[in-house]
Scaffold this motif. Structure first.
Motif, PDB file in Angstrom:
ATOM      1  N   CYS A  51      -6.058  10.145  -2.862  1.00 20.92           N
ATOM      2  CA  CYS A  51      -4.675  10.416  -2.465  1.00 20.92           C
ATOM      3  C   CYS A  51      -4.265  11.761  -3.040  1.00 20.92           C
ATOM      4  O   CYS A  51      -4.725  12.154  -4.120  1.00 20.92           O
ATOM      5  CB  CYS A  51      -3.762   9.302  -2.999  1.00 20.92           C
ATOM      6  SG  CYS A  51      -2.017   9.543  -2.612  1.00 20.92           S
ATOM      7  N   LEU A  73       4.865   0.523   5.207  1.00 22.40           N
ATOM      8  CA  LEU A  73       4.553   0.598   3.776  1.00 22.40           C
ATOM      9  C   LEU A  73       4.428  -0.795   3.155  1.00 22.40           C
ATOM     10  O   LEU A  73       3.572  -1.031   2.302  1.00 22.40           O
ATOM     11  CB  LEU A  73       5.638   1.410   3.061  1.00 22.40           C
ATOM     12  CG  LEU A  73       5.417   1.756   1.587  1.00 22.40           C
ATOM     13  CD1 LEU A  73       4.148   2.588   1.418  1.00 22.40           C
ATOM     14  CD2 LEU A  73       6.622   2.509   1.045  1.00 22.40           C
ATOM     15  N   LEU A  76       0.912  -2.439   3.379  1.00 21.91           N
ATOM     16  CA  LEU A  76      -0.252  -1.843   2.717  1.00 21.91           C
ATOM     17  C   LEU A  76      -0.511  -2.506   1.367  1.00 21.91           C
ATOM     18  O   LEU A  76       0.425  -2.852   0.635  1.00 21.91           O
ATOM     19  CB  LEU A  76      -0.038  -0.342   2.514  1.00 21.91           C
ATOM     20  CG  LEU A  76       0.062   0.499   3.799  1.00 21.91           C
ATOM     21  CD1 LEU A  76       0.391   1.951   3.473  1.00 21.91           C
ATOM     22  CD2 LEU A  76      -1.239   0.434   4.597  1.00 21.91           C
ATOM     23  N   ALA A  81       0.241   2.834  -2.379  1.00 17.41           N
ATOM     24  CA  ALA A  81       1.425   2.278  -1.703  1.00 17.41           C
ATOM     25  C   ALA A  81       2.223   1.410  -2.660  1.00 17.41           C
ATOM     26  O   ALA A  81       3.464   1.435  -2.655  1.00 17.41           O
ATOM     27  CB  ALA A  81       0.993   1.480  -0.479  1.00 17.41           C
ATOM     28  N   ARG A  85       6.145   1.887  -3.654  1.00 21.05           N
ATOM     29  CA  ARG A  85       7.157   0.823  -3.505  1.00 21.05           C
ATOM     30  C   ARG A  85       7.905   0.613  -4.830  1.00 21.05           C
ATOM     31  O   ARG A  85       9.132   0.453  -4.837  1.00 21.05           O
ATOM     32  CB  ARG A  85       6.488  -0.484  -3.055  1.00 21.05           C
ATOM     33  CG  ARG A  85       6.085  -0.497  -1.589  1.00 21.05           C
ATOM     34  CD  ARG A  85       5.766  -1.908  -1.106  1.00 21.05           C
ATOM     35  NE  ARG A  85       4.614  -2.478  -1.784  1.00 21.05           N
ATOM     36  CZ  ARG A  85       3.360  -2.403  -1.337  1.00 21.05           C
ATOM     37  NH1 ARG A  85       3.108  -1.796  -0.187  1.00 21.05           N
ATOM     38  NH2 ARG A  85       2.367  -2.944  -2.020  1.00 21.05           N
ATOM     39  N   TYR A  96       5.520   8.490   1.397  1.00 21.79           N
ATOM     40  CA  TYR A  96       4.093   8.154   1.492  1.00 21.79           C
ATOM     41  C   TYR A  96       3.704   8.279   2.956  1.00 21.79           C
ATOM     42  O   TYR A  96       4.418   7.804   3.845  1.00 21.79           O
ATOM     43  CB  TYR A  96       3.859   6.725   1.006  1.00 21.79           C
ATOM     44  CG  TYR A  96       2.406   6.318   0.863  1.00 21.79           C
ATOM     45  CD1 TYR A  96       1.492   7.134   0.210  1.00 21.79           C
ATOM     46  CD2 TYR A  96       1.951   5.107   1.375  1.00 21.79           C
ATOM     47  CE1 TYR A  96       0.174   6.749   0.055  1.00 21.79           C
ATOM     48  CE2 TYR A  96       0.624   4.702   1.225  1.00 21.79           C
ATOM     49  CZ  TYR A  96      -0.267   5.541   0.561  1.00 21.79           C
ATOM     50  OH  TYR A  96      -1.580   5.157   0.410  1.00 21.79           O
ATOM     51  N   ARG A 106      -4.298  10.404   2.682  1.00 22.58           N
ATOM     52  CA  ARG A 106      -3.038   9.822   2.227  1.00 22.58           C
ATOM     53  C   ARG A 106      -2.350  10.819   1.305  1.00 22.58           C
ATOM     54  O   ARG A 106      -3.004  11.493   0.501  1.00 22.58           O
ATOM     55  CB  ARG A 106      -3.305   8.530   1.465  1.00 22.58           C
ATOM     56  CG  ARG A 106      -3.996   7.464   2.288  1.00 22.58           C
ATOM     57  CD  ARG A 106      -4.564   6.386   1.393  1.00 22.58           C
ATOM     58  NE  ARG A 106      -5.388   5.462   2.172  1.00 22.58           N
ATOM     59  CZ  ARG A 106      -5.141   4.154   2.298  1.00 22.58           C
ATOM     60  NH1 ARG A 106      -4.102   3.620   1.679  1.00 22.58           N
ATOM     61  NH2 ARG A 106      -5.926   3.384   3.018  1.00 22.58           N
ATOM     62  N   VAL A 108       1.278  11.477  -1.204  1.00 28.48           N
ATOM     63  CA  VAL A 108       2.547  11.088  -1.825  1.00 28.48           C
ATOM     64  C   VAL A 108       3.310  12.374  -2.123  1.00 28.48           C
ATOM     65  O   VAL A 108       2.778  13.284  -2.770  1.00 28.48           O
ATOM     66  CB  VAL A 108       2.310  10.304  -3.131  1.00 28.48           C
ATOM     67  CG1 VAL A 108       3.636  10.051  -3.848  1.00 28.48           C
ATOM     68  CG2 VAL A 108       1.614   8.974  -2.841  1.00 28.48           C
TER      69      VAL A 108
END
Length: 612
Positions: A51, A73, A76, A81, A85, A96, A106, A108
């Motif tokens: 990520c 989201l 996942l 993820a 959250r 995300y 991926r 962030v």
């Protein structure tokens, strides 16, 4: 430095990799190319355990970042993820999603401005625990420190999401992400940290201001010099990141010396940069692409020069340099000196042919020079007039041929209406001039202090008809929207014959590497990371169209003479030899593919996982 043995495709199966960079979905500097081009190879080795983490600037990200909807989201199950959250539950503005590039990694992204109300305590913490001062009115430093604070929180939460024996490697690029590193170590967050400096901040400033930078490197007082250049905070962040990381790395053997003397830590590894060569591969089309884009450069050159005088385009070589406007560091000074010497040699030799040299860089300007723009527009009108005459003559010639009993070619001039004759003549009269073609395409805000223009004026290299080296200084990036070129930078590069990048200070150097990837020969220097890597790892590199000017322990005059000789020898090549060389250049580009160079990174990650 020999490339390591082939690594297995799956790297550290019990680890997650978070790569942290200011340039994730944020194209503001050269690190963007490093990160973006490396992604496909990294995804291939790490898969969904990888990520990227960066700051969220909506305007920058909107064209290349696809955020996930809330309902997506929640479905996942990956740790990234889960951490996002958790941060959202705590009220943080965090995104995300997917970076819309090859590999589709991926990502962030965290908004740094959301914690500006905490800047006082963030700055106090950095000063109290790490001796890093922050001035009050530097917004970039505020953004950097706010992002560092948020990146620390994200990684703390992420460590709670992973299930042992799974571990986390966090790879930070450059000082702008380095704020998090000393804090993570102080708070003993269980993250294995790699930090890469692509160019020491102080080194770049010193090289720009000291012509004998490398000779004086061992005597530098880093504290005094960082205050002198007003970069103390950033330098202290960089030093804290270098000393706080488990594994400290840099991008070339050249920058190792900088790290030792300016950051007081010997790097654990050198991570050379590559490219995703697949993006550049044109199979057997690269020679056709060269012809296609060279024709577009021909259009520009005719518009720019032919209103004053003409020359044989089939016997003209296109050379260029590009990059940030750092007159000394990027080698613009030595390039100009070599071009002036080449111009004299060509004049004395009596050889046929011309060289047109393009300087592509970014400078403050008010507008495109109206005369340059007008010349381009009038040439377009000349072309339209010629096309109309061609159609008219073509139609009448077919009729004449069909109706004639005489097999001789009729007088084609008689087939042109008076209207088109007059328009042809008037258009050419309005276009032709006795003025010399401008050496610069734009009106600079302060051209009296521009180093490139001042050299050209001093040396009288001002596009005289008798000059065999012609200059086009384009102080803006080449883009498809430009009314002068109307093509992408990569297309422009393919249309040229040679790239010239004899840098004095260049920790890596993507511009010559991008030439090689497009099958265009390139000149670099042994003071660039790329040139140093080529000398160590590419045997017979000149045969492959990669030339390296020796600048270490050589005077400016000696290096300029060597560069002049390289340019002279290139001009002496015939068309067949240049085509053969382009074939060799294109085939050698595989050496610089991330699929091969990623292994250096993976070894650094393995080393970080061994250290606690």
């Amino acid at each position: 430095m020999q490339p390591p043995a082939s690594a297995p495709e799956i790297i550290a199966p019990d680890a997650l990799l978070v790569e942290v960079a200011w340039e994730v979905c944020n194209q503001v500097g050269g690190i963007y190319t490093v990160i973006r081009s490396k992604v496909p190879a990294t995804v291939q080795g790490w898969g969904d355990r990888y990520c990227l983490l960066g700051p969220y600037f909506p305007q920058q990200a909107q064209g290349e970042f696809e955020p996930m909807e809330d309902h997506e989201l929640t479905l996942l199950t990956d740790p990234f993820a889960g951490a996002v959250r958790q941060m959202r539950l705590l009220g943080y503005d965090i995104q995300y999603g997917t970076w819309l590039i090859t590999g589709r990694p991926r990502v962030v992204l965290i908004n740094p401005f959301q914690v500006y109300d905490r800047l006082g305590s963030i700055k106090a913490d950095l000063w109290q625990h790490h001796g890093i001062p922050t001035p009050d009115h530097d917004d970039l430093l505020h953004q950097v420190e706010a992002f560092g604070h948020l990146a620390t929180i994200f990684l703390q939460i992420l460590t709670a999401e992973v299930v042992p024996p799974q571990r986390i490697v966090a790879h930070f690029h450059e000082w702008m992400t380095g704020v998090a590193i000393p804090v993570l170590r102080r708070e003993q967050v269980p993250v294995h940290i790699v930090f890469t400096t692509h160019a020491t901040l102080l080194g770049r400033y010193l090289a720009m201001n000291d012509p004998n930078f490398y000779d004086h490197l061992m005597q530098v007082d880093w504290e005094a010099e960082s205050r002198n250049f007003n970069i103390e905070t950033a330098v202290r962040v960089e030093r804290a990141a270098a000393h706080g990381s488990h594994v400290f790395t840099t991008v070339s053997e050249l920058t190792v010396r900088e790290c030792i003397y300016l950051l007081d830590r010997i790097p654990d590894a050198v991570l050379p940069n590559g490219l995703n060569i697949e993006r550049f591969v044109a199979l057997h089309e690269f020679q056709n692409l060269h012809q296609q884009y060279k024709a577009k450069i021909h259009d520009f050159v005719m518009a720019h020069f032919f209103q004053s005088y003409a020359f044989d385009l089939d016997n003209t070589l296109y050379m260029f340099t590009s990059g940030r406007y750092e007159y000394h560091n990027k080698g613009f000074d030595i390039t100009l000196e070599a071009l002036a010497r080449l111009n004299y040699r060509l004049q004395q030799s009596g050889m046929e042919g011309q060289v047109v040299m393009f300087f592509i860089t970014k400078r403050p300007f008010t507008s495109i020079n109206p005369l340059v723009l007008q010349s381009r527009a009038v040439l377009d009108e000349v072309r339209e007039t010629c096309a109309a005459i061609e159609r008219q003559v073509g139609e009448r010639l077919v009729y004449a041929a069909a109706a004639s009993t005489d097999h001789r070619l009729p007088n084609l001039s008689d087939m042109v209406d008076d209207y088109w004759r007059l328009r042809y003549r008037r258009t050419l009269q309005s276009w032709k001039t006795t003025q010399l073609p401008s050496v610069i395409t734009h009106n600079l805000i302060d051209d009296a202090k521009d180093d490139i223009l001042n050299f050209l004026r001093r040396s009288n290299l001002i596009n005289n008809q008798h000059d065999r080296v012609k200059i086009v200084y384009h102080p803006d990036f080449v883009s498809p929207t430009s009314p002068l070129f109307g093509m992408e930078y990569g297309q422009f590069v393919r249309g040229c014959h040679l790239g010239i990048f004899p840098s004095y200070y260049e920790p890596w150097g993507y511009t010559p590497l991008e030439c090689v990837a497009r099958g265009v020969p390139a000149i670099t220097s042994d003071l660039s990371g790329f040139g140093d890597y080529v000398m160590q790892n590419v045997p017979n590199h000149e045969d492959k169209g990669i030339y390296v000017v020796q600048r270490q322990e050589k005077s400016f005059d000696e290096a300029a003479e060597e560069l002049t000789n390289m340019l002279w020898n290139f001009v002496l090549l015939n068309r067949r030899e240049r085509i053969m060389q382009r074939n060799k250049v294109e085939s050698s580009s595989e050496l610089f593919d991330w699929k091969n160079l990623r292994q250096y990174y993976d070894r650094a990650y393995s080393l970080a996982l061994e250290r606690k």
